[in-house]
Design an enzyme around this catalytic site. Structure first.
Site, PDB file in Angstrom:
ATOM      1  N   PHE A 108       0.858  -1.182   0.000  1.00 61.28           N
ATOM      2  CA  PHE A 108       0.000   0.000   0.000  1.00 61.28           C
ATOM      3  C   PHE A 108       0.898   1.236   0.000  1.00 61.28           C
ATOM      4  O   PHE A 108       1.714   1.423   0.910  1.00 61.28           O
ATOM      5  CB  PHE A 108      -0.928   0.051   1.214  1.00 61.28           C
ATOM      6  CG  PHE A 108      -1.885   1.220   1.154  1.00 61.28           C
ATOM      7  CD1 PHE A 108      -3.105   1.099   0.522  1.00 61.28           C
ATOM      8  CD2 PHE A 108      -1.531   2.452   1.688  1.00 61.28           C
ATOM      9  CE1 PHE A 108      -3.970   2.186   0.423  1.00 61.28           C
ATOM     10  CE2 PHE A 108      -2.387   3.533   1.603  1.00 61.28           C
ATOM     11  CZ  PHE A 108      -3.616   3.405   0.970  1.00 61.28           C
TER      12      PHE A 108
ATOM     13  N   LYS B   6       1.855  10.233   8.362  1.00 60.83           N
ATOM     14  CA  LYS B   6       1.205   9.662   9.541  1.00 60.83           C
ATOM     15  C   LYS B   6       1.720  10.313  10.834  1.00 60.83           C
ATOM     16  O   LYS B   6       1.487  11.484  11.075  1.00 60.83           O
ATOM     17  CB  LYS B   6       1.392   8.146   9.562  1.00 60.83           C
ATOM     18  CG  LYS B   6       0.728   7.410   8.410  1.00 60.83           C
ATOM     19  CD  LYS B   6      -0.771   7.314   8.568  1.00 60.83           C
ATOM     20  CE  LYS B   6      -1.382   6.373   7.573  1.00 60.83           C
ATOM     21  NZ  LYS B   6      -2.849   6.331   7.642  1.00 60.83           N
TER      22      LYS B   6
ATOM     23  N   ASP C 161       9.186   3.172   1.846  1.00 62.91           N
ATOM     24  CA  ASP C 161       7.991   3.914   2.256  1.00 62.91           C
ATOM     25  C   ASP C 161       7.783   3.689   3.753  1.00 62.91           C
ATOM     26  O   ASP C 161       7.327   2.634   4.180  1.00 62.91           O
ATOM     27  CB  ASP C 161       6.795   3.400   1.450  1.00 62.91           C
ATOM     28  CG  ASP C 161       5.474   4.071   1.817  1.00 62.91           C
ATOM     29  OD1 ASP C 161       5.399   4.690   2.905  1.00 62.91           O
ATOM     30  OD2 ASP C 161       4.512   3.948   1.042  1.00 62.91           O
TER      31      ASP C 161
ATOM     32  N   THR D  19       1.501  23.955  -4.591  1.00 59.36           N
ATOM     33  CA  THR D  19       1.278  25.244  -3.939  1.00 59.36           C
ATOM     34  C   THR D  19       1.824  25.274  -2.524  1.00 59.36           C
ATOM     35  O   THR D  19       2.604  26.162  -2.152  1.00 59.36           O
ATOM     36  CB  THR D  19      -0.222  25.584  -3.920  1.00 59.36           C
ATOM     37  OG1 THR D  19      -0.695  25.662  -5.266  1.00 59.36           O
ATOM     38  CG2 THR D  19      -0.468  26.905  -3.216  1.00 59.36           C
TER      39      THR D  19
END
Length: 505
Positions: free
Chosen positions: A220, A360, A329, A384
């Site tokens: 994931f 997280k 990750d 941005t």
């Protein structure tokens, strides 16, 4: 704040008796329950006053459903009354939360030092004026990055790029991989030639090259388009959404207990490493060049799957051989939960990964990277906001609390305590709990089926415990860093009571 958790003497007395029974069932030492809480004033135990979701939550679900889908909503939270490891709902229930907003609260609810930091003038300015950091950062931004993110950077990682969330962190990390790989193919770090710039506007080569990222079964990495292509855990994340033709390799699926299947699990490592290299070579031969690979240190959503240090060392060697990026990750595994700041520190790698993404519990998103993956021109990695300075200010205080209260050491200690308790329950209830695994408090176990897992989670919630599922039949624990032995014992007692209720004894 403390007064908000007071219940009637009768309710408290009944809960104290229930907690005592839970301690006896879990066969854990009484002194573990006498540790002072790391968050002053938090409750001593859960309080369940209604069904969950209760009537107020159900009314709010109906209201929300008029304007938004509510199928994933479990209950509505009273955040003002939540504290430490306990989440309060709008119906007066107080629940021990071992899932913590899907693994994203480093210090639990309403930690006093974070509340103080939130009222600082600096936080007010950052929140009110939220700057476009890539163009108009505050004068203190370099210092804040150094005192927060760079103070806990993985060894050898000299750069950090802030982002807003885990998905966009991974998306932009993939772009960094592609830029470096394409520069190597062209033999130049100059801006791409005019033909590339024109063809990319038509989504055609050479400006839009056929580059790919290798990921792993059960992974994931997010739900935006590129990260979703590398996500391979649950069909509901991906079905009906166009995906890119990128390679996939198997993640090791070990036999447990690990010490009884050493040879079999070593062979599984070799199989998966061979398949990974074969996938890279296959795609490269087809001209779909593999610019990098991305992998979780522990696969979270896909089932809390672990792999050995030797497996990760092998992947790093394969990445170097094929001159591709090796990305880890750490969105769920970072921020001390495994007993080290970063889970990949357990693996004994030969030097740092090329890229490490985070989010997280780190509150802000982003990724660390080596000098090689710094963009070679403005706006190549850009949006941005590029993160949120208010979150970095919070993280600065979180890191200070982690050091003051030795929270990484706490995670290692409590995790070992949890594993001992879970193994004890498994011995007393053979055939119910299996594949007990974990690093620090990043802990999981399996039930015989997904249906039994879901029933157990529902019973746990009725006993005042919020937990999370993953994979086909796993329950995962994602407590905060202020989760201590006494909280673990309440969880273990509730778990054993819930198992007895499901088993009818």
């Amino acid at each position: 704040m403390k007064g908000a958790f007071l219940t009637s003497r009768v309710v408290r007395k009944g809960l104290q008796a229930s907690t005592l029974q839970a301690r006896q069932r879990s066969s854990l030492p009484e002194q573990a329950h006498q540790t002072a809480s790391l968050v002053q004033g938090e409750p001593n135990y859960p309080v369940v006053a209604t069904a969950i979701p209760g009537p107020k939550s159900q009314e709010l679900m109906k209201d929300l459903n008029d304007i938004q889908a509510v199928g994933s909503v479990q209950f509505f939270v009273d955040y003002a009354r939540s504290l430490g490891n306990y989440v309060a709902d709008v119906d007066g229930n107080i629940l021990l939360d071992v899932y913590t907003q899907i693994a994203s609260l480093p210090l639990g609810y309403n930690h006093p030092r974070l509340l103080r930091a939130a009222h600082s003038p600096e936080m007010t300015l950052a929140s009110v004026n939220r700057p476009a950091l890539g163009s108009f950062p505050d004068a203190r931004w370099p210092q804040k990055l150094r005192s927060a993110l760079m103070s806990v950077a993985p060894e050898g990682m000299t750069n950090v790029q802030t982002m807003a969330c885990g998905s966009c962190s991974n998306e932009n990390a993939y772009k960094a991989m592609f830029i470096v790989y394409r520069n190597r193919q062209r033999g130049s770090e100059d801006l791409p030639p005019i033909e590339d710039q024109q063809s990319c506007m038509l989504n055609r080569a050479p400006g839009s090259p056929s580059l790919t990222v290798l990921s792993f079964e059960h992974a994931f990495h997010g739900r935006t388009l590129g990260s979703l292509t590398t996500t391979r855990s649950k069909p509901i994340h991906k079905v009906d959404i166009p995906a890119l033709d990128w390679p996939v390799a198997p993640f090791p699926m070990y036999k447990y207990p690990l010490d009884q299947f050493v040879a079999e699990n070593s062979a599984e490592d070799e199989r998966c490493l061979q398949r990974a290299e074969e996938a890279i070579e296959e795609y490269n031969r087809a001209g779909k060049w593999v610019a990098g690979m991305v992998i979780e240190p522990i696969q979270a959503e896909g089932g809390d799957n672990h792999a050995s240090p030797e497996f990760f060392q092998g992947l790093q060697k394969i990445a170097r051989k094929h001159q591709m990026a090796f990305m880890i990750d750490e969105v769920q595994t970072g921020c001390g939960v495994t007993g080290k700041m970063w889970a990949h520190q357990w693996f004994g790698l030969d030097g740092p990964p090329d890229i490490v993404s985070f989010s997280k519990k780190m509150l802000t998103g982003g990724y660390y990277h080596t000098d090689k993956y710094r963009p070679n021109a403005p706006y190549r990695i850009y949006n941005t906001w590029m993160g949120d300075p208010a979150k970095v200010l919070q993280l600065e205080e979180v890191i200070s609390v982690m050091k003051d209260d030795k929270l990484i050491e706490n995670a290692a200690d409590v995790g070992a305590h949890l594993m001992t308790g879970l193994n004890g329950i498994a011995e007393r209830r053979p055939g119910l709990l299996s594949r007990i695994r974990g690093l620090g408090t990043f802990v999981a176990f399996d039930l015989p089926s997904g249906g039994q897992r879901d029933k157990l989670m529902a019973v746990l919630r009725s006993k005042g415990v919020v937990s999370g599922g993953c994979g086909d039949a796993s329950i995962r624990l994602r407590p905060s860093l202020v989760f201590q032995r006494q909280h673990a014992d309440i969880y273990l007692g509730a778990l054993e009571s819930a198992l007895a209720e499901l088993g009818g004894d």
